[in-house]
Design an enzyme around this catalytic site. Structure first.
Site, short mmCIF file in Angstrom:
data_model
loop_
_atom_site.label_atom_id
_atom_site.label_comp_id
_atom_site.label_asym_id
_atom_site.label_seq_id
_atom_site.Cartn_x
_atom_site.Cartn_y
_atom_site.Cartn_z
N GLU A 123 0.86 -1.10 0.02
CA GLU A 123 0.06 0.12 0.09
C GLU A 123 0.93 1.31 0.15
O GLU A 123 0.66 1.96 -0.84
CB GLU A 123 -0.79 0.09 1.23
CG GLU A 123 -1.80 1.20 1.17
CD GLU A 123 -2.81 0.88 2.38
OE1 GLU A 123 -3.03 -0.13 2.82
OE2 GLU A 123 -3.72 1.88 2.73
N ARG B 11 -7.87 2.83 13.90
CA ARG B 11 -8.70 1.61 13.68
C ARG B 11 -8.60 0.61 15.05
O ARG B 11 -9.71 0.12 15.22
CB ARG B 11 -8.28 0.68 12.39
CG ARG B 11 -9.21 -0.41 11.87
CD ARG B 11 -9.06 -0.72 10.65
NE ARG B 11 -9.80 -0.02 9.72
CZ ARG B 11 -10.92 -0.16 9.18
NH1 ARG B 11 -11.81 -1.12 9.73
NH2 ARG B 11 -11.69 0.66 8.52
N GLU C 204 -10.84 -8.13 4.94
CA GLU C 204 -10.15 -8.05 6.18
C GLU C 204 -10.78 -8.70 7.39
O GLU C 204 -10.56 -9.40 8.47
CB GLU C 204 -9.87 -6.77 6.63
CG GLU C 204 -8.80 -6.10 5.73
CD GLU C 204 -8.58 -4.55 5.88
OE1 GLU C 204 -9.59 -3.87 5.42
OE2 GLU C 204 -7.66 -4.11 6.64
#
Ligand SMILES: Cc1cc2nc3c(=O)[nH]c(=O)nc-3n(C[C@H](O)[C@H](O)[C@H](O)COP(=O)(O)OP(=O)(O)OC[C@H]3O[C@@H](n4cnc5c(N)ncnc54)[C@H](O)[C@@H]3O)c2cc1C
Ligand code: FES
Ligand code: FES
Length: 1381
Positions: free
Chosen positions: A854, A932, A1313
């Site tokens: 990423e 998160r 995920e």
């Protein structure tokens, strides 16, 4: 013709010159050309030995896919894989690791074996096979067995159609392993298929689909095995689809259709062998044909390395930078290749491969009386767990012995059994017994410099003599030992009095060693409890390891040495009881102790996948909801799918190798590239001063450099780059760059960061309710802590970039393996100092990403772009596996501290948590990872009063980054950790307490988001039922009552995962849809394909939206010049975002076509498209989508943080070996909410793949760092991801039905995920089993178990008398070999 080896007097004055016949004739030249003139060693060995003269050939003849190849002057450093990929452009075989550990380079090598008088086919790791070793062989690659243009081989067809490929990078290697198996055995058993895959890793699929596809070749196939149960067979339940593929459609396997062994090679089989010489830039390879010749050469070049399988030497040359100027290859010398049964045992030539030895020993075990073959059975058991078949097929027994590795699997057995070795040198032969004196020091033996090992005799055993072997590794399949041993005892006739005892260990010192003192002291003793007690005391005393011993795990290793003896003691007791019943009294074994000797159950794997069938009346062209195979799967299986490094070389292309820091924190004092620049083929060396634009780079914050300037802040920090004509030259030169440093104090661990207050950011906090009031309402308050180690992505395709300067206007095109083409485009533009519109980044597909590509892809891409800019030539670099693992970071290590208040019934009332993550030397995405984590600290539970504070630690490790789950799995593990703690304290059933706290419809989360369509309780109830949780709980408890040394554990775990990027601006996507005048559609969108089936799903969406078949739609690639400003393909939202953008574009196109359709309602798609074109209607549309209503406010802790949530539940059962810490995953049942699945095959693949990656994270994979911040685990040799053998024996996945999701495309849900965390069910099942073990030792109650639950942690947690005998050294009294970072 007689070859002559003249021994020159100048070198060996004391001896006479002698003539040694080499070969009698050159093989007939089948190409009709005159035979090449013999060459002499004088030419070849120049620089090594000036005056030797030896005739032979320097021509290598072999076949590749049926075509003859003749190569002259092969470089001995060239391996088969590089040759296939670079020279023959056969890029189907992949480079995953270059060290024999992943199997992605597997090819089949066929050769006529003159000793066995037949053609044999073996699977081989092409990355370790020296090209020189392939004379007179036939190599078959994945391209040679089938293709999309000819026909598919059944192996290719079945793995593809059974959904056994995702990114496809591992697929060619897996295909070739199974192909080779079927060439040797067209009707294998399931066990043989599993064994064949021991050496093949897949990081995406979770293996179930691969095994199920190949099970169709097996004699018996698997099903759920539940026929007759309440619901009947799994495959027959109404409304549920029976299978994801239809085996009856598969082409049958027809062994008669396989290519034959090249007749030319068969003709050559009786021709005498010729000595071969190959001289490269640095290494000379000589393949003698007779023992005499070999010994002469060894006499002359005592430092020469003998190479047979090259599985040790290859690794030393690649990873340890060793150089062996002369290599002698004895693989064809008869005396080294034969086996013979003698009076005392079986003699094997030193070049016999382990596969061959295994075969011969198996025959002997069948043919000879059982008592004679005790050692053979032990060797066979050890070979079962020795590497993978590709290694065993080439590795020789002599190589294992002579490497003298302290963790050799065979040497402890050979020592304990007293094998005899025949050592030869010119004019001398001696036979030595392998005993405690054979290994003299680390990697040294009693062999003299001129000697070689000719053969080994493995002895028979006598009546009253017993032998066992044990091994414990990080992973069962294909792993080197932590500790292993061979143990032998012989009793005085008719008694249980010890006459001889040999206990030999590996992993307990610098060599394989024997516990001499212990063995001597126990002679004459009776085999009873007293002996056991005394043996343990003696062993503890004798097998000491310093607390800083290399390899670490000191307490575990010491305990294992006792555990193994305990197992041996019991097994001998049992055998004595059986063999001498009544002759004398043998101590009885309590029935529950028998479990110490039992193996884990070895049932064949079985699996059920349940998903909702598409409702009847469906439009045939509408494939949404259908288990469509991944659109590239066939190309994956044939090797035709192109990855970044498979691109053909560009004209004038250069290779690049990185020069990185060896210090974690230091000032760079000097960089000296003068010697490096002298390496052949070097073009230039680049450092920070060569960056034309900005050397400052980074992700959210610009806190990184393209090249380090002045200071390095982690080991692996990029300092420079060497550019050369070939990869080998670039690598060689990069290693020759000399850098000096002035060391600075590094901060490596979270604890050190806390002590030094080293944080990237001020702490982040989420607070909800009234925490003090909450604790005041609690009946009890618990506190605890858990450390969760990091994780390496281990995508099978390493980071790769090819940059091509276009020659005008600063334009540059980059092919990159990245999840984020836009980010590459902008960071490259910044580094080059040009506008982004000059840079195009293109991504066809990745061989896996998982978050690792990423942001970290830019580490390499910026450097390669600078090199291409500077040289004005195309430049390529694919990182080696060790470089990739060293530099690119992984999942953040995590420390969680909790204080939780709950009521008597288990209801949680307050949670106060601190989280620390190790971010490494730059911020990268760690701030978002922390966010998160904060948002998932509740897992799936309603917590009325909560405070969570997160600290992002700044350390001198390579920057950690995104990884599937992005901080949520760690946070949720912490949540389950305190839940587990509550359950242990309040004494209520776990599932009752968990369910009590689960969220309900309409609840507010701790971020004050209202939950709608909450499916967690549906998943929970279904999982409880499908797993038969309650009855299995009783069965587990009963099992544990009956078994002292094996314990089972069961756990059920929920998950809730928020869907969207937490940075709201990223929740947008674009698509570009062109309809061409023939009606075909070219679809482009902002997402990248890394195996997750995104392109397949997008084609399904477009197909449904446009109402045309999938076959008319094509996706070529993702590129920044088609869809700009894209968000990374991450956060599981790519189908949601891009799907809506595609849908949006399709709807615009349909609206444009609408009038035309209305005018001609019976027309075809092609007619409408043609009419639209003629009518000058634009047939190209850019679609766009932004997720609405994302407005979370951190300050106020309100607003919508997520678009929606995905839910799932898993129940797992494991069995642990309390004595070794090993565990076996027995069964997992998953119920997952994916809304209305766009593609159940893809979604189930994601669930299974994520689960297995989570299993690796929570139960296997351990990154190990030195206290100075050096990563030890830099390849598959040391870092163990799950293999096919690790999947739960019974692995059932059910997609929740009737749960449409209004918030995403076609009512689907994100899936990438969310399921990963469900593997925590394995972690807690292990913990449950450990609890039972501790209870049996009288240690009830809670305990801390850090993640991953490795054998080390499991064994040490299973406290017993043996662990107590090996207490750990006091913290702070020594420098450990490794630290938890
Ligand atoms: C992926 C992988 C997994 C592995 N797993 C295991 C494992 O589970 N357990 C384990 O024990 N090992 C393991 N190994 C190590 C290795 O495979 C074995 O040691 C193997 O037996 C070496 O044999 P070889 O023929 O490949 O040796 P080579 O690399 O060809 O040679 C090894 C050494 O032995 C010397 N040598 C070879 N033959 C002779 C001879 N006749 N006389 C004198 N010296 C000689 C060579 O000069 C060299 O120094 C693994 C290796 C890899 C790459
Ligand atoms: S690339 Fe050869 S085994 Fe990994
Ligand atoms: S499909 Fe196996 S590694 Fe990706």
């Amino acid at each position: 013709m007689l070859g002559k080896l003249i021994r020159p007097g100048s070198m060996c004055r004391e001896r006479e010159t002698e003539e040694i016949p080499l070969t009698t004739a050159r093989p007939e030249n089948l190409a009709g050309r005159p035979p090449p003139p013999p060459i002499t060693a004088q030419i070849l060995l120049r620089g090594v030995e000036e005056s030797s003269t030896m005739e032979g050939s320097d021509e290598l003849l072999f076949f590749v896919n049926g075509r003859k190849v003749v190569e002259k002057n092969v470089d001995p450093e060239l391996n088969l894989l590089t040759y296939l990929r670079k020279k023959l452009c056969l890029t189907g075989s992949k480079l995953g690791c270059g060290e024999g550990g992943c199997g992605s380079c597997t090819v089949m090598v066929s050769k006529y074996n003159p000793f066995r008088k037949k053609v044999i086919h073996i699977a081989v790791n092409a990355c370790l096979a020296p090209l020189c070793s392939l004379h007179h062989t036939a190599v078959t690659t994945v391209e040679g067995i089938g293709s999309t243009t000819t026909q598919l081989h059944p192996v290719q067809e079945r793995i593809a159609k059974a959904h056994g490929s995702q990114c496809g990078f591992c697929t060619p290697g897996i295909v070739m392993s199974v192909y080779t198996l079927l060439r040797n055995n067209p009707e294998p058993t399931m066990e043989e298929i599993e064994d064949t895959l021991q050496g093949n890793l897949c990081r995406c699929t979770g293996y179930r689909a691969i095994l199920e596809g190949f099970s169709t070749f097996a004699k018996t196939s698997s099903c759920c095995g539940q026929s007759g149960s309440k619901n009947g067979c799994c495959r027959e339940q109404t409304g549920l689809s029976p299978r994801l593929f239809e085996p009856s459609e598969f082409k049958p396997l027809d062994p008669t259709q396989e290519p034959i062994f090249p007749p030319e090679l068969l003709l050559l089989r009786e021709s005498p062998q010729q000595t071969l010489f190959f001289k490269g830039e640095r290494v000379t390879w000589i393949q003698p044909t007779t023992l005499k010749e070999l010994l002469t050469l060894k006499g002359r070049y005592p430092e020469a390395k003998l190479v047979v399988g090259n599985t040790e030497v290859g690794i030393e040359m690649k990873l340890k930078n060793m150089l062996y100027p002369v290599i002698l290859a004895p693989a064809h010398i008869p005396q080294l290749n034969v086996s013979q049964r003698t009076e005392n045992g079986i003699t094997f030539g030193a070049a016999c491969t382990l596969t061959y030895i295994g075969g011969e020993l198996k025959k002997a075990v069948v043919e000879l009386p059982s008592y004679r073959t005790e050692v053979f059975k032990a060797v066979l058991e050890q070979l079962r767990w020795f590497a993978g078949q590709q290694i065993r097929n080439v590795a020789a027994v002599g190589g294992n012995i002579m490497t003298a590795s302290p963790i050799s699997d065979l040497n402890p057995l050979f020592l304990a059994s007293g094998c005899l070795l025949t050592l030869v040198s010119e004019g001398s032969t001696r036979i030595v017994r392998m005993d405690g004196d054979f290994f003299t020091s680390y990697r040294k033996t009693v062999l003299k410099r001129h000697e070689i090992l000719q053969s080994i005799e493995i002895p028979y055993t006598l009546k009253g003599e017993y032998f066992s072997a044990f091994k414990q590794a990080q992973r069962r399949d294909d792993d080197i030992a932590i500790v292993n041993c061979g143990m032998r005892v012989a009793f005085k006739e008719g008694t249980d009095i010890v006459k001889e005892l040999e206990l030999s260990y590996g992993g307990m010192g610098p060599t394989s060693l024997t516990a001499k003192k212990t063995c001597t002291q126990l002679l004459g003793k009776k085999w009873n409890k007293e002996l056991l007690q005394e043996a343990c005391l003696l062993l503890v005393d004798e097998l000491t390891l310093t607390p800083s011993a290399p390899g670490g795990m000191v307490q575990f290793r010491r305990t294992l040495s006792l555990s193994f003896f305990f197992k041996f003691y019991l097994s001998v007791l049992q055998k004595l009881g059986q063999d001498f019943k009544g002759d004398f009294e043998v101590e009885s074994i309590p029935p529950e102790y028998l479990s110490a000797m039992e193996s884990f159950p070895n049932d064949p794997p079985s699996a059920v996948q349940l998903f909702q069938q598409v409702p009847p009346g469906h439009v045939p062209t509408d494939v949404v909801g259908q288990p469509l195979v991944h659109l590239s799967s066939i190309k994956h299986a044939t090797g035709e799918a192109i990855y970044c490094d498979d691109l053909p070389r560009f004209e004038r292309e250069l290779s690049l190798a990185l020069v990185t820091s060896t210090e974690a924190h230091a000032k760079i004092s000097s960089i000296d590239a003068s010697e490096a620049l002298k390496v052949a083929g070097v073009t230039c060396f680049l450092t920070a001063k060569d960056v034309p634009g900005s050397n400052t780079t980074g992700q959210i914050v610009m806190d990184e450099t393209v090249f380090a300037e002045g200071v390095v802040t982690c080991v692996g920090h990029v300092i420079g780059a060497m550019v050369a004509d070939t990869e080998a030259h670039a690598q060689r030169a990069a290693k020759a760059v000399k850098i000096t440093y002035e060391k600075l104090q590094p901060i490596i661990t979270i604890q050190e960061a806390i002590a030094n207050e080293s944080f990237h950011l001020p702490p982040k906090k989420v607070q909800n309710g009234n925490i003090d009031l909450g604790f005041a309402q609690a009946d009890d308050i618990i506190e605890g802590e858990i450390y969760i180690g990091g994780q390496e992505h281990f995508y099978l395709e390493t980071q790769c970039t090819v940059a091509i300067p276009k020659g005008e206007d600063d334009e540059m095109e980059l092919f990159v393996s990245t999840q984020s083409p836009t980010q590459i485009q902008s960071l490259v533009a910044k580094a080059l100092g040009v506008p982004a519109n000059r840079i195009v980044c293109r991504v066809k597909r990745m061989g896996g990403g998982f978050g690792g590509k990423e942001t970290r892809a830019s580490l390499l891409s910026t450097v390669v772009a600078v090199a291409a800019h500077k040289t004005k030539r195309p430049v390529r670099c694919a990182l080696n596996r060790d470089e990739d693992m060293l530099m690119t970071g992984g999942r953040n290590p995590f420390l969680g501290q909790y204080k939780v208040g709950y009521q008597k019934n288990g209801k949680i009332v307050a949670v106060d948590v601190k989280i620390y993550i190790n971010a490494g030397n730059s911020l990268d995405l760690s701030s978002a990872v922390m966010t998160r984590a904060l948002f998932h600290i509740d897992n799936a539970y309603k917590i009325p009063n909560l405070r969570v504070i997160g600290y992002v630690c700044k350390t001198n490790l390579p920057s950690n980054t995104a990884f599937r789950g992005f901080g949520a799995p760690q946070a949720m593990l912490l949540a389950e950790c305190w839940m587990n703690h509550i359950v242990a304290k309040c004494g209520l059933p776990s599932e009752q307490v968990q369910k009590l706290n689960l969220y309900q419809e309409g609840d507010l989360t701790h971020t004050n988001q209202k939950l709608e369509e909450v499916n967690i309780r549906k998943c929970w109830d279904e999982c409880l039922e499908r797993s038969s949780y309650h009855s299995r709980r009783r069965a587990v408890d009963e099992f544990n009552r009956q078994h002292r040394w094996k314990k089972r554990g069961l756990a059920i775990i929920p998950t809730k995962f928020g869907i969207c990027f937490n940075a709201a601006f990223l929740n947008q996507a674009g698509a570009l849809v062109h309809i061409y005048t023939d009606g075909s559609v070219l679809l482009t969108h902002g997402g990248t394909e890394m195996g997750q089936g995104l392109h397949t799903k997008m084609v399904q969406v477009a197909s449904k939206a446009l109402g045309i078949p999938v076959s008319q739609i094509h996706i070529s690639e993702t590129s920044t010049n088609t869809v700009p400003n894209t968000s990374p393909t991450a956060a599981s939202v790519s189908s949601d975002l891009n799907g809506m953008a595609v849908y949006n574009a399709c709807m615009t196109l349909l609206s444009r076509l609408e009038p035309i359709k209305r005018a001609n309602p019976k027309g075809t798609w092609e007619q409408w498209v043609s009419a639209a074109y003629m009518d000058r209607v634009s047939l190209s549309v850019a679609g766009f989508f932004r997720t609405p209503d994302l407005n979370y406010d951190f300050e106020k802790n309100e607003g919508r943080a997520f678009n929606y949530y995905s839910y799932g539940v898993a129940c797992s059962e494991v069995e642990i070996d309390c004595l070794t810490g090993d565990h076996k995953n027995l069964r997992t049942d998953i119920v997952m909410d994916v809304g209305l699945s766009l593609n159940p095959a893809v979604d189930i693949g994601q669930v299974e793949g994520a689960f297995m990656q989570g299993l690796g994270f929570f139960a296997m994979e351990e990154l190990r760092y030195s206290p100075d911040g050096v990563l030890y685990t830099r390849g598959p040799g040391m870092y163990k991801i799950p293999t096919a053998g690790d999947i739960p024996t019974q692995f059932n996945v059910s997609l929740l039905r009737e749960c449409p999701n209004r918030k995403a495309i076609y009512s689907s849900k994100a899936v990438g995920e969310p399921p990963l965390f469900l593997a925590a069910s394995i972690f807690f099942a292990i913990k449950d089993a450990i609890c039972a073990a501790r209870a049996a030792s009288g240690v009830p109650g809670t305990f801390r178990l850090n993640s991953p639950a490795t054998p080390d942690r499991i064994r040490i947690a299973c406290i017993d008398n043996l662990t107590k005998m090996c207490p750990p050294a006091g913290a702070g009294t020594f420098t450990p070999w490794n630290v938890e970072v």
